[in-house]
Design an enzyme around this catalytic site. Structure first.
Site, PDB file in Angstrom:
ATOM      1  N   ASP A 224       0.685  -1.329   0.073  1.00  0.00           N
ATOM      2  CA  ASP A 224       0.017   0.159  -0.278  1.00  0.00           C
ATOM      3  C   ASP A 224       0.860   1.326   0.076  1.00  0.00           C
ATOM      4  O   ASP A 224       2.319   1.243  -0.328  1.00  0.00           O
ATOM      5  CB  ASP A 224      -0.866  -0.113   1.058  1.00  0.00           C
ATOM      6  CG  ASP A 224       0.051   0.269   2.647  1.00  0.00           C
ATOM      7  OD1 ASP A 224       0.782  -0.415   2.658  1.00  0.00           O
ATOM      8  OD2 ASP A 224      -0.684   0.848   3.343  1.00  0.00           O
TER       9      ASP A 224
ATOM     10  N   ASP B 198       1.080 -17.675  -4.630  1.00  0.00           N
ATOM     11  CA  ASP B 198       1.949 -16.433  -5.409  1.00  0.00           C
ATOM     12  C   ASP B 198       0.705 -15.872  -6.371  1.00  0.00           C
ATOM     13  O   ASP B 198       0.529 -16.053  -7.333  1.00  0.00           O
ATOM     14  CB  ASP B 198       2.830 -17.094  -6.423  1.00  0.00           C
ATOM     15  CG  ASP B 198       3.544 -16.181  -7.208  1.00  0.00           C
ATOM     16  OD1 ASP B 198       3.384 -14.752  -6.940  1.00  0.00           O
ATOM     17  OD2 ASP B 198       4.360 -16.345  -7.971  1.00  0.00           O
TER      18      ASP B 198
ATOM     19  N   GLU C  13       2.238 -10.101   0.212  1.00  0.00           N
ATOM     20  CA  GLU C  13       2.630  -8.748   0.124  1.00  0.00           C
ATOM     21  C   GLU C  13       4.017  -8.568   0.620  1.00  0.00           C
ATOM     22  O   GLU C  13       4.736  -9.675   0.941  1.00  0.00           O
ATOM     23  CB  GLU C  13       1.501  -7.890   1.569  1.00  0.00           C
ATOM     24  CG  GLU C  13       1.881  -6.529   1.316  1.00  0.00           C
ATOM     25  CD  GLU C  13       0.875  -5.553   2.051  1.00  0.00           C
ATOM     26  OE1 GLU C  13      -0.054  -6.344   2.713  1.00  0.00           O
ATOM     27  OE2 GLU C  13       0.692  -4.723   2.108  1.00  0.00           O
TER      28      GLU C  13
END
Ligand SMILES: [Zn+2]
Length: 565
Positions: A172, A536, A545
């Protein structure tokens, strides 16, 4: 004609596709150290051969021992030990009835390229500026992002606030002081412990060639943002993010406001963030003084102000205020952050007041140096204890106790890892969100023990964990993007999704297997042993992540490995 050519190649064996049944470190092995590949196959082969890539000549041949069952993966694992092969070169393993491995190298510099990519990945995570990886990675770029900052109502202030610099935290675009704390601290420690090996490494970043080592140039980008999060009273706001996560777009396309977010009530700043801030700024003061005295002093002044604030407010916890849904990084105990600040401030200034605080409280945290559970963002107490011992604290009894705790834990980690069929330090309960970061932090724990009292077993076991991360695992997958012949391809990483290139941004380590289904994508996984709970897939944020706090121990262990013969 084509058919004949294919037959010819197949008969010679060298063109067959590598099999995931043979697991190697796809970056490679150091010439003088142990070299082990793992074979997992129902064929239960009796022997293996190491061949030279290129001419396929035999470099090494030996028997395979009977398999051992690994409870965490369910695999039957055979150990192919070729430690005696020390000559630098490129090789692959061949096992009759199983296949051939991916190529790997033996050489003194096998980790240099991975270090470069893993450390340079922070440049790709830069916020507030345009980034371009250049001709080496054409097309890997983004424009300046998140330039509009403001105080969130929860911060106790109103109006605009700068949004400057820093690293995007993970997949993010948020920036979080607590997670930046351990990440930046670990990277600064990489410099302090292994600076002689890495000071010449050029990262090809805009500051390269300015007279300061590039690792410090890159870290400074994040320190500058951390500094901007300190209020006039010395306290530090918890994070700077939008109110919600944005879609999977490039950072410059995320036009939401980057808010300075606080606790929503007096004193608005939080104790864990302020403690981490003080510790990291104290290390920075030591690290930057030789290159930029004024900057070092600025970091120290900021650390001292933060210390005064946390003395006044030792227990202000953070929870997301109303209307905010980005990462929480909540921590119910800020005592370890406070302790870390005291130890780093003592190490930088020699001031007895900091040492007194440390010596009064460190006994409560001695159990944090343990054989199961290395440091992590909510648990920075080991860093506090280690910096006191590494900095040769005046209290010999305390230094001796910390050293003994560290050597004892490291010794137990070595023994456990040596018994593990995959030769890793992870226990069944370590397969949590970010388990690859846990493996990396076991490496940190082992290398710090080695710094306190050199023991080659500590270094070898740290590198065993590195081998796991770079391909010697149940998936035969390198968990670092664009590293090795079989890396992951689909990390949960907005800049990679936003570009849409065939490969993700390079040098980023995925979180790894997670025994708990903590994201919707994981629901499709059947009941599997913990080490196999991995996807994956971009959607699987709980296994795939990337994050600055997982890359940091990777960088640390790589730097540790770069100096070993
Ligand atoms: Zn940004």
């Amino acid at each position: 004609m084509q058919r004949i050519a294919i037959f010819f190649i197949a008969a010679c064996g060298f063109a067959a596709a590598p099999t995931t049944d043979i697991k190697v470190d796809q970056a490679g092995y150091l010439p003088g150290g142990p070299k082990v590949a793992l074979v997992v196959s129902e064929a239960l082969a009796k022997e293996f051969t190491v061949r030279r890539t290129g001419n396929d000549s035999v470099a090494f041949h030996a028997k395979l021992p009977p398999p051992v069952q690994d409870a965490d993966s369910g695999d039957l694992v055979q150990t192919a030990d070729f430690s005696k092969l020390a000559k630098p070169g490129r090789y692959y393993l061949e096992v009759a009835g199983v296949g051939r491995s991916w190529d790997f190298a033996i050489g003194p510099d096998v980790y240099a390229r991975v270090f470069y990519l893993a450390m340079r990945s922070y440049y790709g995570q830069r916020c507030g500026t345009a980034v371009d990886l250049g001709p080496e990675f054409p097309g890997y770029k983004h424009a300046a992002c998140h330039l509009e900052g403001a105080y969130h109502p929860s911060s106790g202030k109103t109006g605009p606030h700068v949004s400057a610099k820093g690293w995007h935290d993970a997949g993010d675009y948020g920036r979080y002081i607590v997670n930046s704390g351990i990440s930046t601290g670990t990277l600064l420690w990489t410099w302090e412990l292994f600076g002689a090996r890495i000071r010449q490494v050029k990262l090809n970043i805009p500051e390269s060639g300015n007279g300061t080592p590039d690792i410090l140039n890159e870290i400074r980008w994040n320190l500058d943002w951390i500094l901007s999060m300190q209020d006039e009273d010395g306290g530090v706001w918890h994070k700077q993010t939008s109110e919600r996560f944005c879609r999977f777009i490039l950072p410059e396309k995320d036009t939401t406001i980057s808010y300075v977010i606080g606790t929503g009530h007096e004193p608005y700043k939080s104790s864990c963030a302020t403690g981490d801030f003080a510790a990291v700024m104290a290390i920075a003061a030591r690290a930057y003084r030789p290159f930029d005295e004024a900057y070092g002093q600025k970091c120290l002044r900021a650390a001292l102000q933060a210390w005064s604030w946390i003395e006044k407010y030792p227990d202000v916890q953070f929870h997301n205020p109303a209307g905010v849904g980005t990462g929480d990084y909540g921590d119910s105990d800020c005592g370890d952050e406070h302790l870390w600040a005291s130890a780093e401030l003592w190490r930088t200034t020699g001031d007895e007041a900091f040492e007194r605080y440390f010596l009064t409280h460190f006994g409560d945290y001695r159990k944090s140096i343990r054989p199961v559970g290395p440091p992590s963002w909510p648990n920075v107490a080991p860093l506090a204890l280690w910096t006191y011992a590494l900095g040769h604290g005046k209290n010999a009894e305390a230094v001796a106790a910390i050293t003994e705790d560290s050597l004892s834990a490291a010794g137990q980690i070595v023994e456990r890892s040596a018994r593990h069929p995959y030769r890793i330090s992870l226990t069944s309960t370590d397969y949590i969100w970010g388990s690859n970061g846990v493996a990396g932090n076991y490496g940190v724990e082992l290398l710090v023990a080695n710094a306190l009292r050199p023991d080659s077993r500590f270094v070898e076991t740290a590198l065993d964990n590195l081998h796991y991360l770079l391909g010697r695992n149940t998936f035969s997958l390198s968990w670092v993007t664009q590293v090795g012949a079989n890396p992951l391809h689909h990390p949960h990483h907005r800049p990679s999704a936003g570009l849409g290139l065939p490969e993700p941004w390079p040098g980023l380590m995925a979180g790894g297997p997670n025994r708990t289904r903590q994201d919707p994508a994981m629901r499709k996984l059947p009941n599997l042993p913990p080490a196999k709970m991995y996807l994956d897939e971009q959607a699987s944020y709980a296994t795939n992540e990337v994050a600055i706090n997982w890359n940091a121990p990777l960088v640390f262990v790589l730097a540790g490995g770069m100096g070993v013969k």
